[in-house]
Design a protein around this motif. Structure first.
Motif, short mmCIF file in Angstrom:
data_model
loop_
_atom_site.label_atom_id
_atom_site.label_comp_id
_atom_site.label_asym_id
_atom_site.label_seq_id
_atom_site.Cartn_x
_atom_site.Cartn_y
_atom_site.Cartn_z
N ILE A 1 -6.42 -1.17 -11.02
CA ILE A 1 -7.14 -1.80 -9.91
C ILE A 1 -8.57 -2.07 -10.35
CG2 ILE A 1 -7.99 -1.47 -7.57
CD1 ILE A 1 -5.33 0.06 -7.11
N HIS B 1 -10.77 -4.13 -8.34
CA HIS B 1 -11.65 -4.24 -7.18
C HIS B 1 -10.84 -4.04 -5.91
CE1 HIS B 1 -14.94 -5.71 -4.74
NE2 HIS B 1 -14.03 -6.38 -4.06
N LEU B 2 -11.41 -3.35 -4.96
CA LEU B 2 -10.72 -3.18 -3.68
C LEU B 2 -11.74 -2.98 -2.58
CD1 LEU B 2 -8.20 -2.58 -1.88
CD2 LEU B 2 -8.32 -0.24 -2.66
N MET C 1 -8.84 -7.79 -2.93
CA MET C 1 -8.58 -6.87 -4.01
C MET C 1 -8.14 -7.64 -5.24
SD MET C 1 -5.07 -4.69 -3.48
CE MET C 1 -5.47 -3.55 -4.77
N PHE D 1 -6.16 -6.74 -9.01
CA PHE D 1 -5.58 -5.74 -9.90
C PHE D 1 -4.75 -6.39 -10.99
CE2 PHE D 1 -1.21 -5.83 -8.30
CZ PHE D 1 -1.36 -6.34 -7.03
N ASP E 1 -4.46 -3.85 0.20
CA ASP E 1 -3.54 -2.93 -0.46
C ASP E 1 -2.29 -2.71 0.38
OD1 ASP E 1 -5.58 -1.70 1.14
OD2 ASP E 1 -4.73 0.24 0.63
N VAL F 1 0.07 -5.67 -0.16
CA VAL F 1 0.86 -5.59 -1.39
C VAL F 1 2.01 -4.60 -1.21
CG1 VAL F 1 0.80 -5.08 -3.85
CG2 VAL F 1 -1.10 -6.27 -2.80
N THR F 2 1.73 -3.44 -0.63
CA THR F 2 2.83 -2.48 -0.42
C THR F 2 3.89 -3.08 0.49
OG1 THR F 2 1.25 -1.42 1.06
CG2 THR F 2 1.91 -0.17 -0.83
N ILE G 1 6.06 -5.49 -1.53
CA ILE G 1 7.04 -4.82 -2.39
C ILE G 1 8.21 -4.33 -1.53
CG2 ILE G 1 7.41 -2.94 -4.03
CD1 ILE G 1 4.36 -3.11 -4.65
N CYS H 1 11.20 -2.07 -7.99
CA CYS H 1 10.25 -2.18 -6.87
C CYS H 1 9.74 -0.80 -6.47
CB CYS H 1 10.92 -2.82 -5.66
SG CYS H 1 11.30 -4.54 -5.91
N LEU I 1 5.96 0.23 -6.50
CA LEU I 1 5.34 0.72 -5.25
C LEU I 1 4.67 2.07 -5.47
CD1 LEU I 1 5.07 0.08 -2.23
CD2 LEU I 1 7.19 1.29 -1.85
N PHE J 1 1.63 1.63 -7.68
CA PHE J 1 0.56 0.95 -6.95
C PHE J 1 -0.14 1.91 -5.99
CE2 PHE J 1 -1.06 -1.64 -3.45
CZ PHE J 1 -1.86 -2.53 -4.15
N GLN J 2 0.67 2.67 -5.25
CA GLN J 2 0.07 3.58 -4.27
C GLN J 2 -0.75 4.66 -4.94
OE1 GLN J 2 3.46 4.31 -1.80
NE2 GLN J 2 2.63 3.08 -0.15
N VAL K 1 -4.01 3.08 -6.04
CA VAL K 1 -4.90 2.79 -4.90
C VAL K 1 -5.56 4.08 -4.42
CG1 VAL K 1 -4.94 2.11 -2.48
CG2 VAL K 1 -3.78 0.67 -4.13
N PHE L 1 -8.14 5.06 -6.88
CA PHE L 1 -9.31 4.17 -6.80
C PHE L 1 -10.16 4.51 -5.59
CE2 PHE L 1 -11.56 0.24 -5.89
CZ PHE L 1 -11.97 -0.17 -7.15
N GLN M 1 -14.01 5.94 -5.40
CA GLN M 1 -15.05 5.23 -4.66
C GLN M 1 -15.81 6.16 -3.72
OE1 GLN M 1 -13.19 1.91 -2.74
NE2 GLN M 1 -14.49 0.45 -3.79
#
Lengths: 297, 114
Positions: free
Chosen positions: A54, A56-57, A62, A64, A270, A273-274, A277, B91, B95, B98-99, B102, B105, B109
């Motif tokens: 990733i 930027h979010l 976002m 990635f 985000d 995107v989930t 999917i 998938c 998923l 990705f989670q 995130v 990230f 932050q």
């Protein structure tokens, strides 16, 4: 780096950028195509090579990188993001009164394009053919506004801003009318337009709008709400120089994708995107259960 | 088009007369390139598959013809089922990854603010 790579690997892993076009665009690493390579699907190998970074979010945008996945699947996610993630949108517009100069059908169309902030995951799809909405599948909105002269305007003013009251109808004038128990369920999530400064119509004294709208859950095959694109800039400037063009080779890694997701503000990117999917997984499940139900033919 | 109340078909199979079970065209309703191309990729990755391709019948019809031909007379439903399962697993992995990224990230932050 490209020089160290042998010819076959280059065809398999790189898309070559030529002066006037691209080469090796299609995926070719299927079993039987290359002697000496095992190209059958290998889940472990995929899991080892796949990665997401990733970059930027924030609330609405976002970016990635998705690496180690074929274009076919990456493109499926992109297509779903663009057109198949469900959202709540104005579907039915009941116009009780419209004395403005905007025609009913134009007004209805304008209203239908306004993004509505409401979590679509908390709503059901409305059954086809069902006229009456209920609290689980419909959001009711109302727009009731009337334009009049401003009694406090100075006599020789020619500024409509000063002369009239309510002469500009903005999306902020749309009010949410909870149905059933919605007022309690969605008490802390402010349902209404995402942006409050979308101009819907302009009125003059005596003009009046009285409209009720029903929002239902749907997929954006009609109205797109996410902008998602593959950011891809690669300068081919070197190829314009005759002395250099035969010395360099520009290649691009086949399975590296840069996703830029821009949300309309209804859901954070985000989550979009989930959800995308999950939509692809649901498609697989739909046919798997169909295969199971009709038995092995 | 299916009438009101009647259940709309999801998947149909078309086989030429006398053809073995390995040469089948599946008609997938309400699908397009999104599932078609990604599923074709997964099925092509199967060694038992001789040919796999799909077409969109007509832009105004929402269905695809999905053709599978197998080697050694393996029923075509097998690679189809396997492809769907593998695509689903891919998938799931995407998923999960990705989670995880995130969350990572967002965690990073928040830290500098404390």
């Amino acid at each position: 780096m490209a020089a160290a790579m042998n010819r076959v690997d280059e065809i398999r892993n790189r898309v070559i950028l030529g002066e006037f076009g691209v080469k090796n665009v299609h995926t070719t690493d299927f079993p039987g195509n290359y002697p000496g390579y095992d190209d059958t699907w290998d889940m472990q190998k995929f899991q080892k090579n796949f990665r997401i970074d990733i970059v930027h979010l924030d609330e609405n945008n976002m970016e990635f990188d998705m690496v180690g996945i074929d274009a076919a699947i990456a493109n499926a996610f992109r297509r779903i993001l663009l057109a198949e993630v469900p959202t709540m949108a104005i579907e039915k517009v009941f116009i009780y009164n419209n004395t403005s100069i905007v025609q009913d059908e134009v007004l209805a169309h304008r209203l239908g394009l306004i993004p509505i902030k409401a979590d679509p995951r908390l709503f059901e799809y409305r059954n086809t053919g069902k006229e009456e909405g209920s609290e689980i599948d419909t959001i009711q909105l109302q727009l009731k506004i009337k334009c009049s002269r401003n009694p406090r305007a100075s006599k020789d003013s020619s500024d409509p801003q000063e002369l009239y009251l309510n002469h500009m109808v903005y999306s902020r004038d749309i009010k949410w009318v909870p149905i059933g128990n919605q007022a309690d369920v969605f008490a802390d999530s402010r349902i209404g337009p995402v942006l409050d400064d979308i101009l819907i119509a302009q009125l003059r004294p005596g003009h009046e709008l009285d409209i009720v709208m029903h929002c239902v859950k749907g997929i954006g095959k009609k109205v797109a709400k996410v902008v998602d694109s593959r950011l891809d800039t690669c300068s081919r400037e070197v190829l314009r120089h005759d002395d250099l063009k035969n010395l360099v080779k520009l290649g691009r890694v086949r399975d590296h994708f840069i996703f830029t997701v821009e949300s309309t503000g209804i859901l954070p990117p985000d989550v979009l995107v989930t959800e995308a999917i999950k939509v692809l997984m649901a498609k697989c499940q739909r046919f798997l259960s169909e295969l199971d139900s009709c038995g092995m033919e | 088009m299916a009438g009101e109340g009647e259940k709309r078909p999801v998947l149909e199979t078309i086989q030429a007369e006398g053809a073995d079970e390995g040469c089948v065209t599946f008609v997938m309703h309400d699908e397009d390139h999104t599932l078609g191309n990604s599923l074709r990729y997964m099925i092509m990755k199967n060694v038992d598959v001789e040919f796999c391709g799909y077409t969109i019948t007509h832009p105004s019809e929402s269905k695809i013809n999905f053709r599978i031909q197998t080697r050694g007379e393996i029923p075509a439903t097998e690679p189809l089922r396997r492809g769907l399962n593998e695509l689903n697993d891919v998938c799931q992995h995407v998923l999960n990854t990705f989670q995880a990224r995130v969350d990572e990230f967002k965690g990073r932050q928040e830290q500098p603010m404390d």
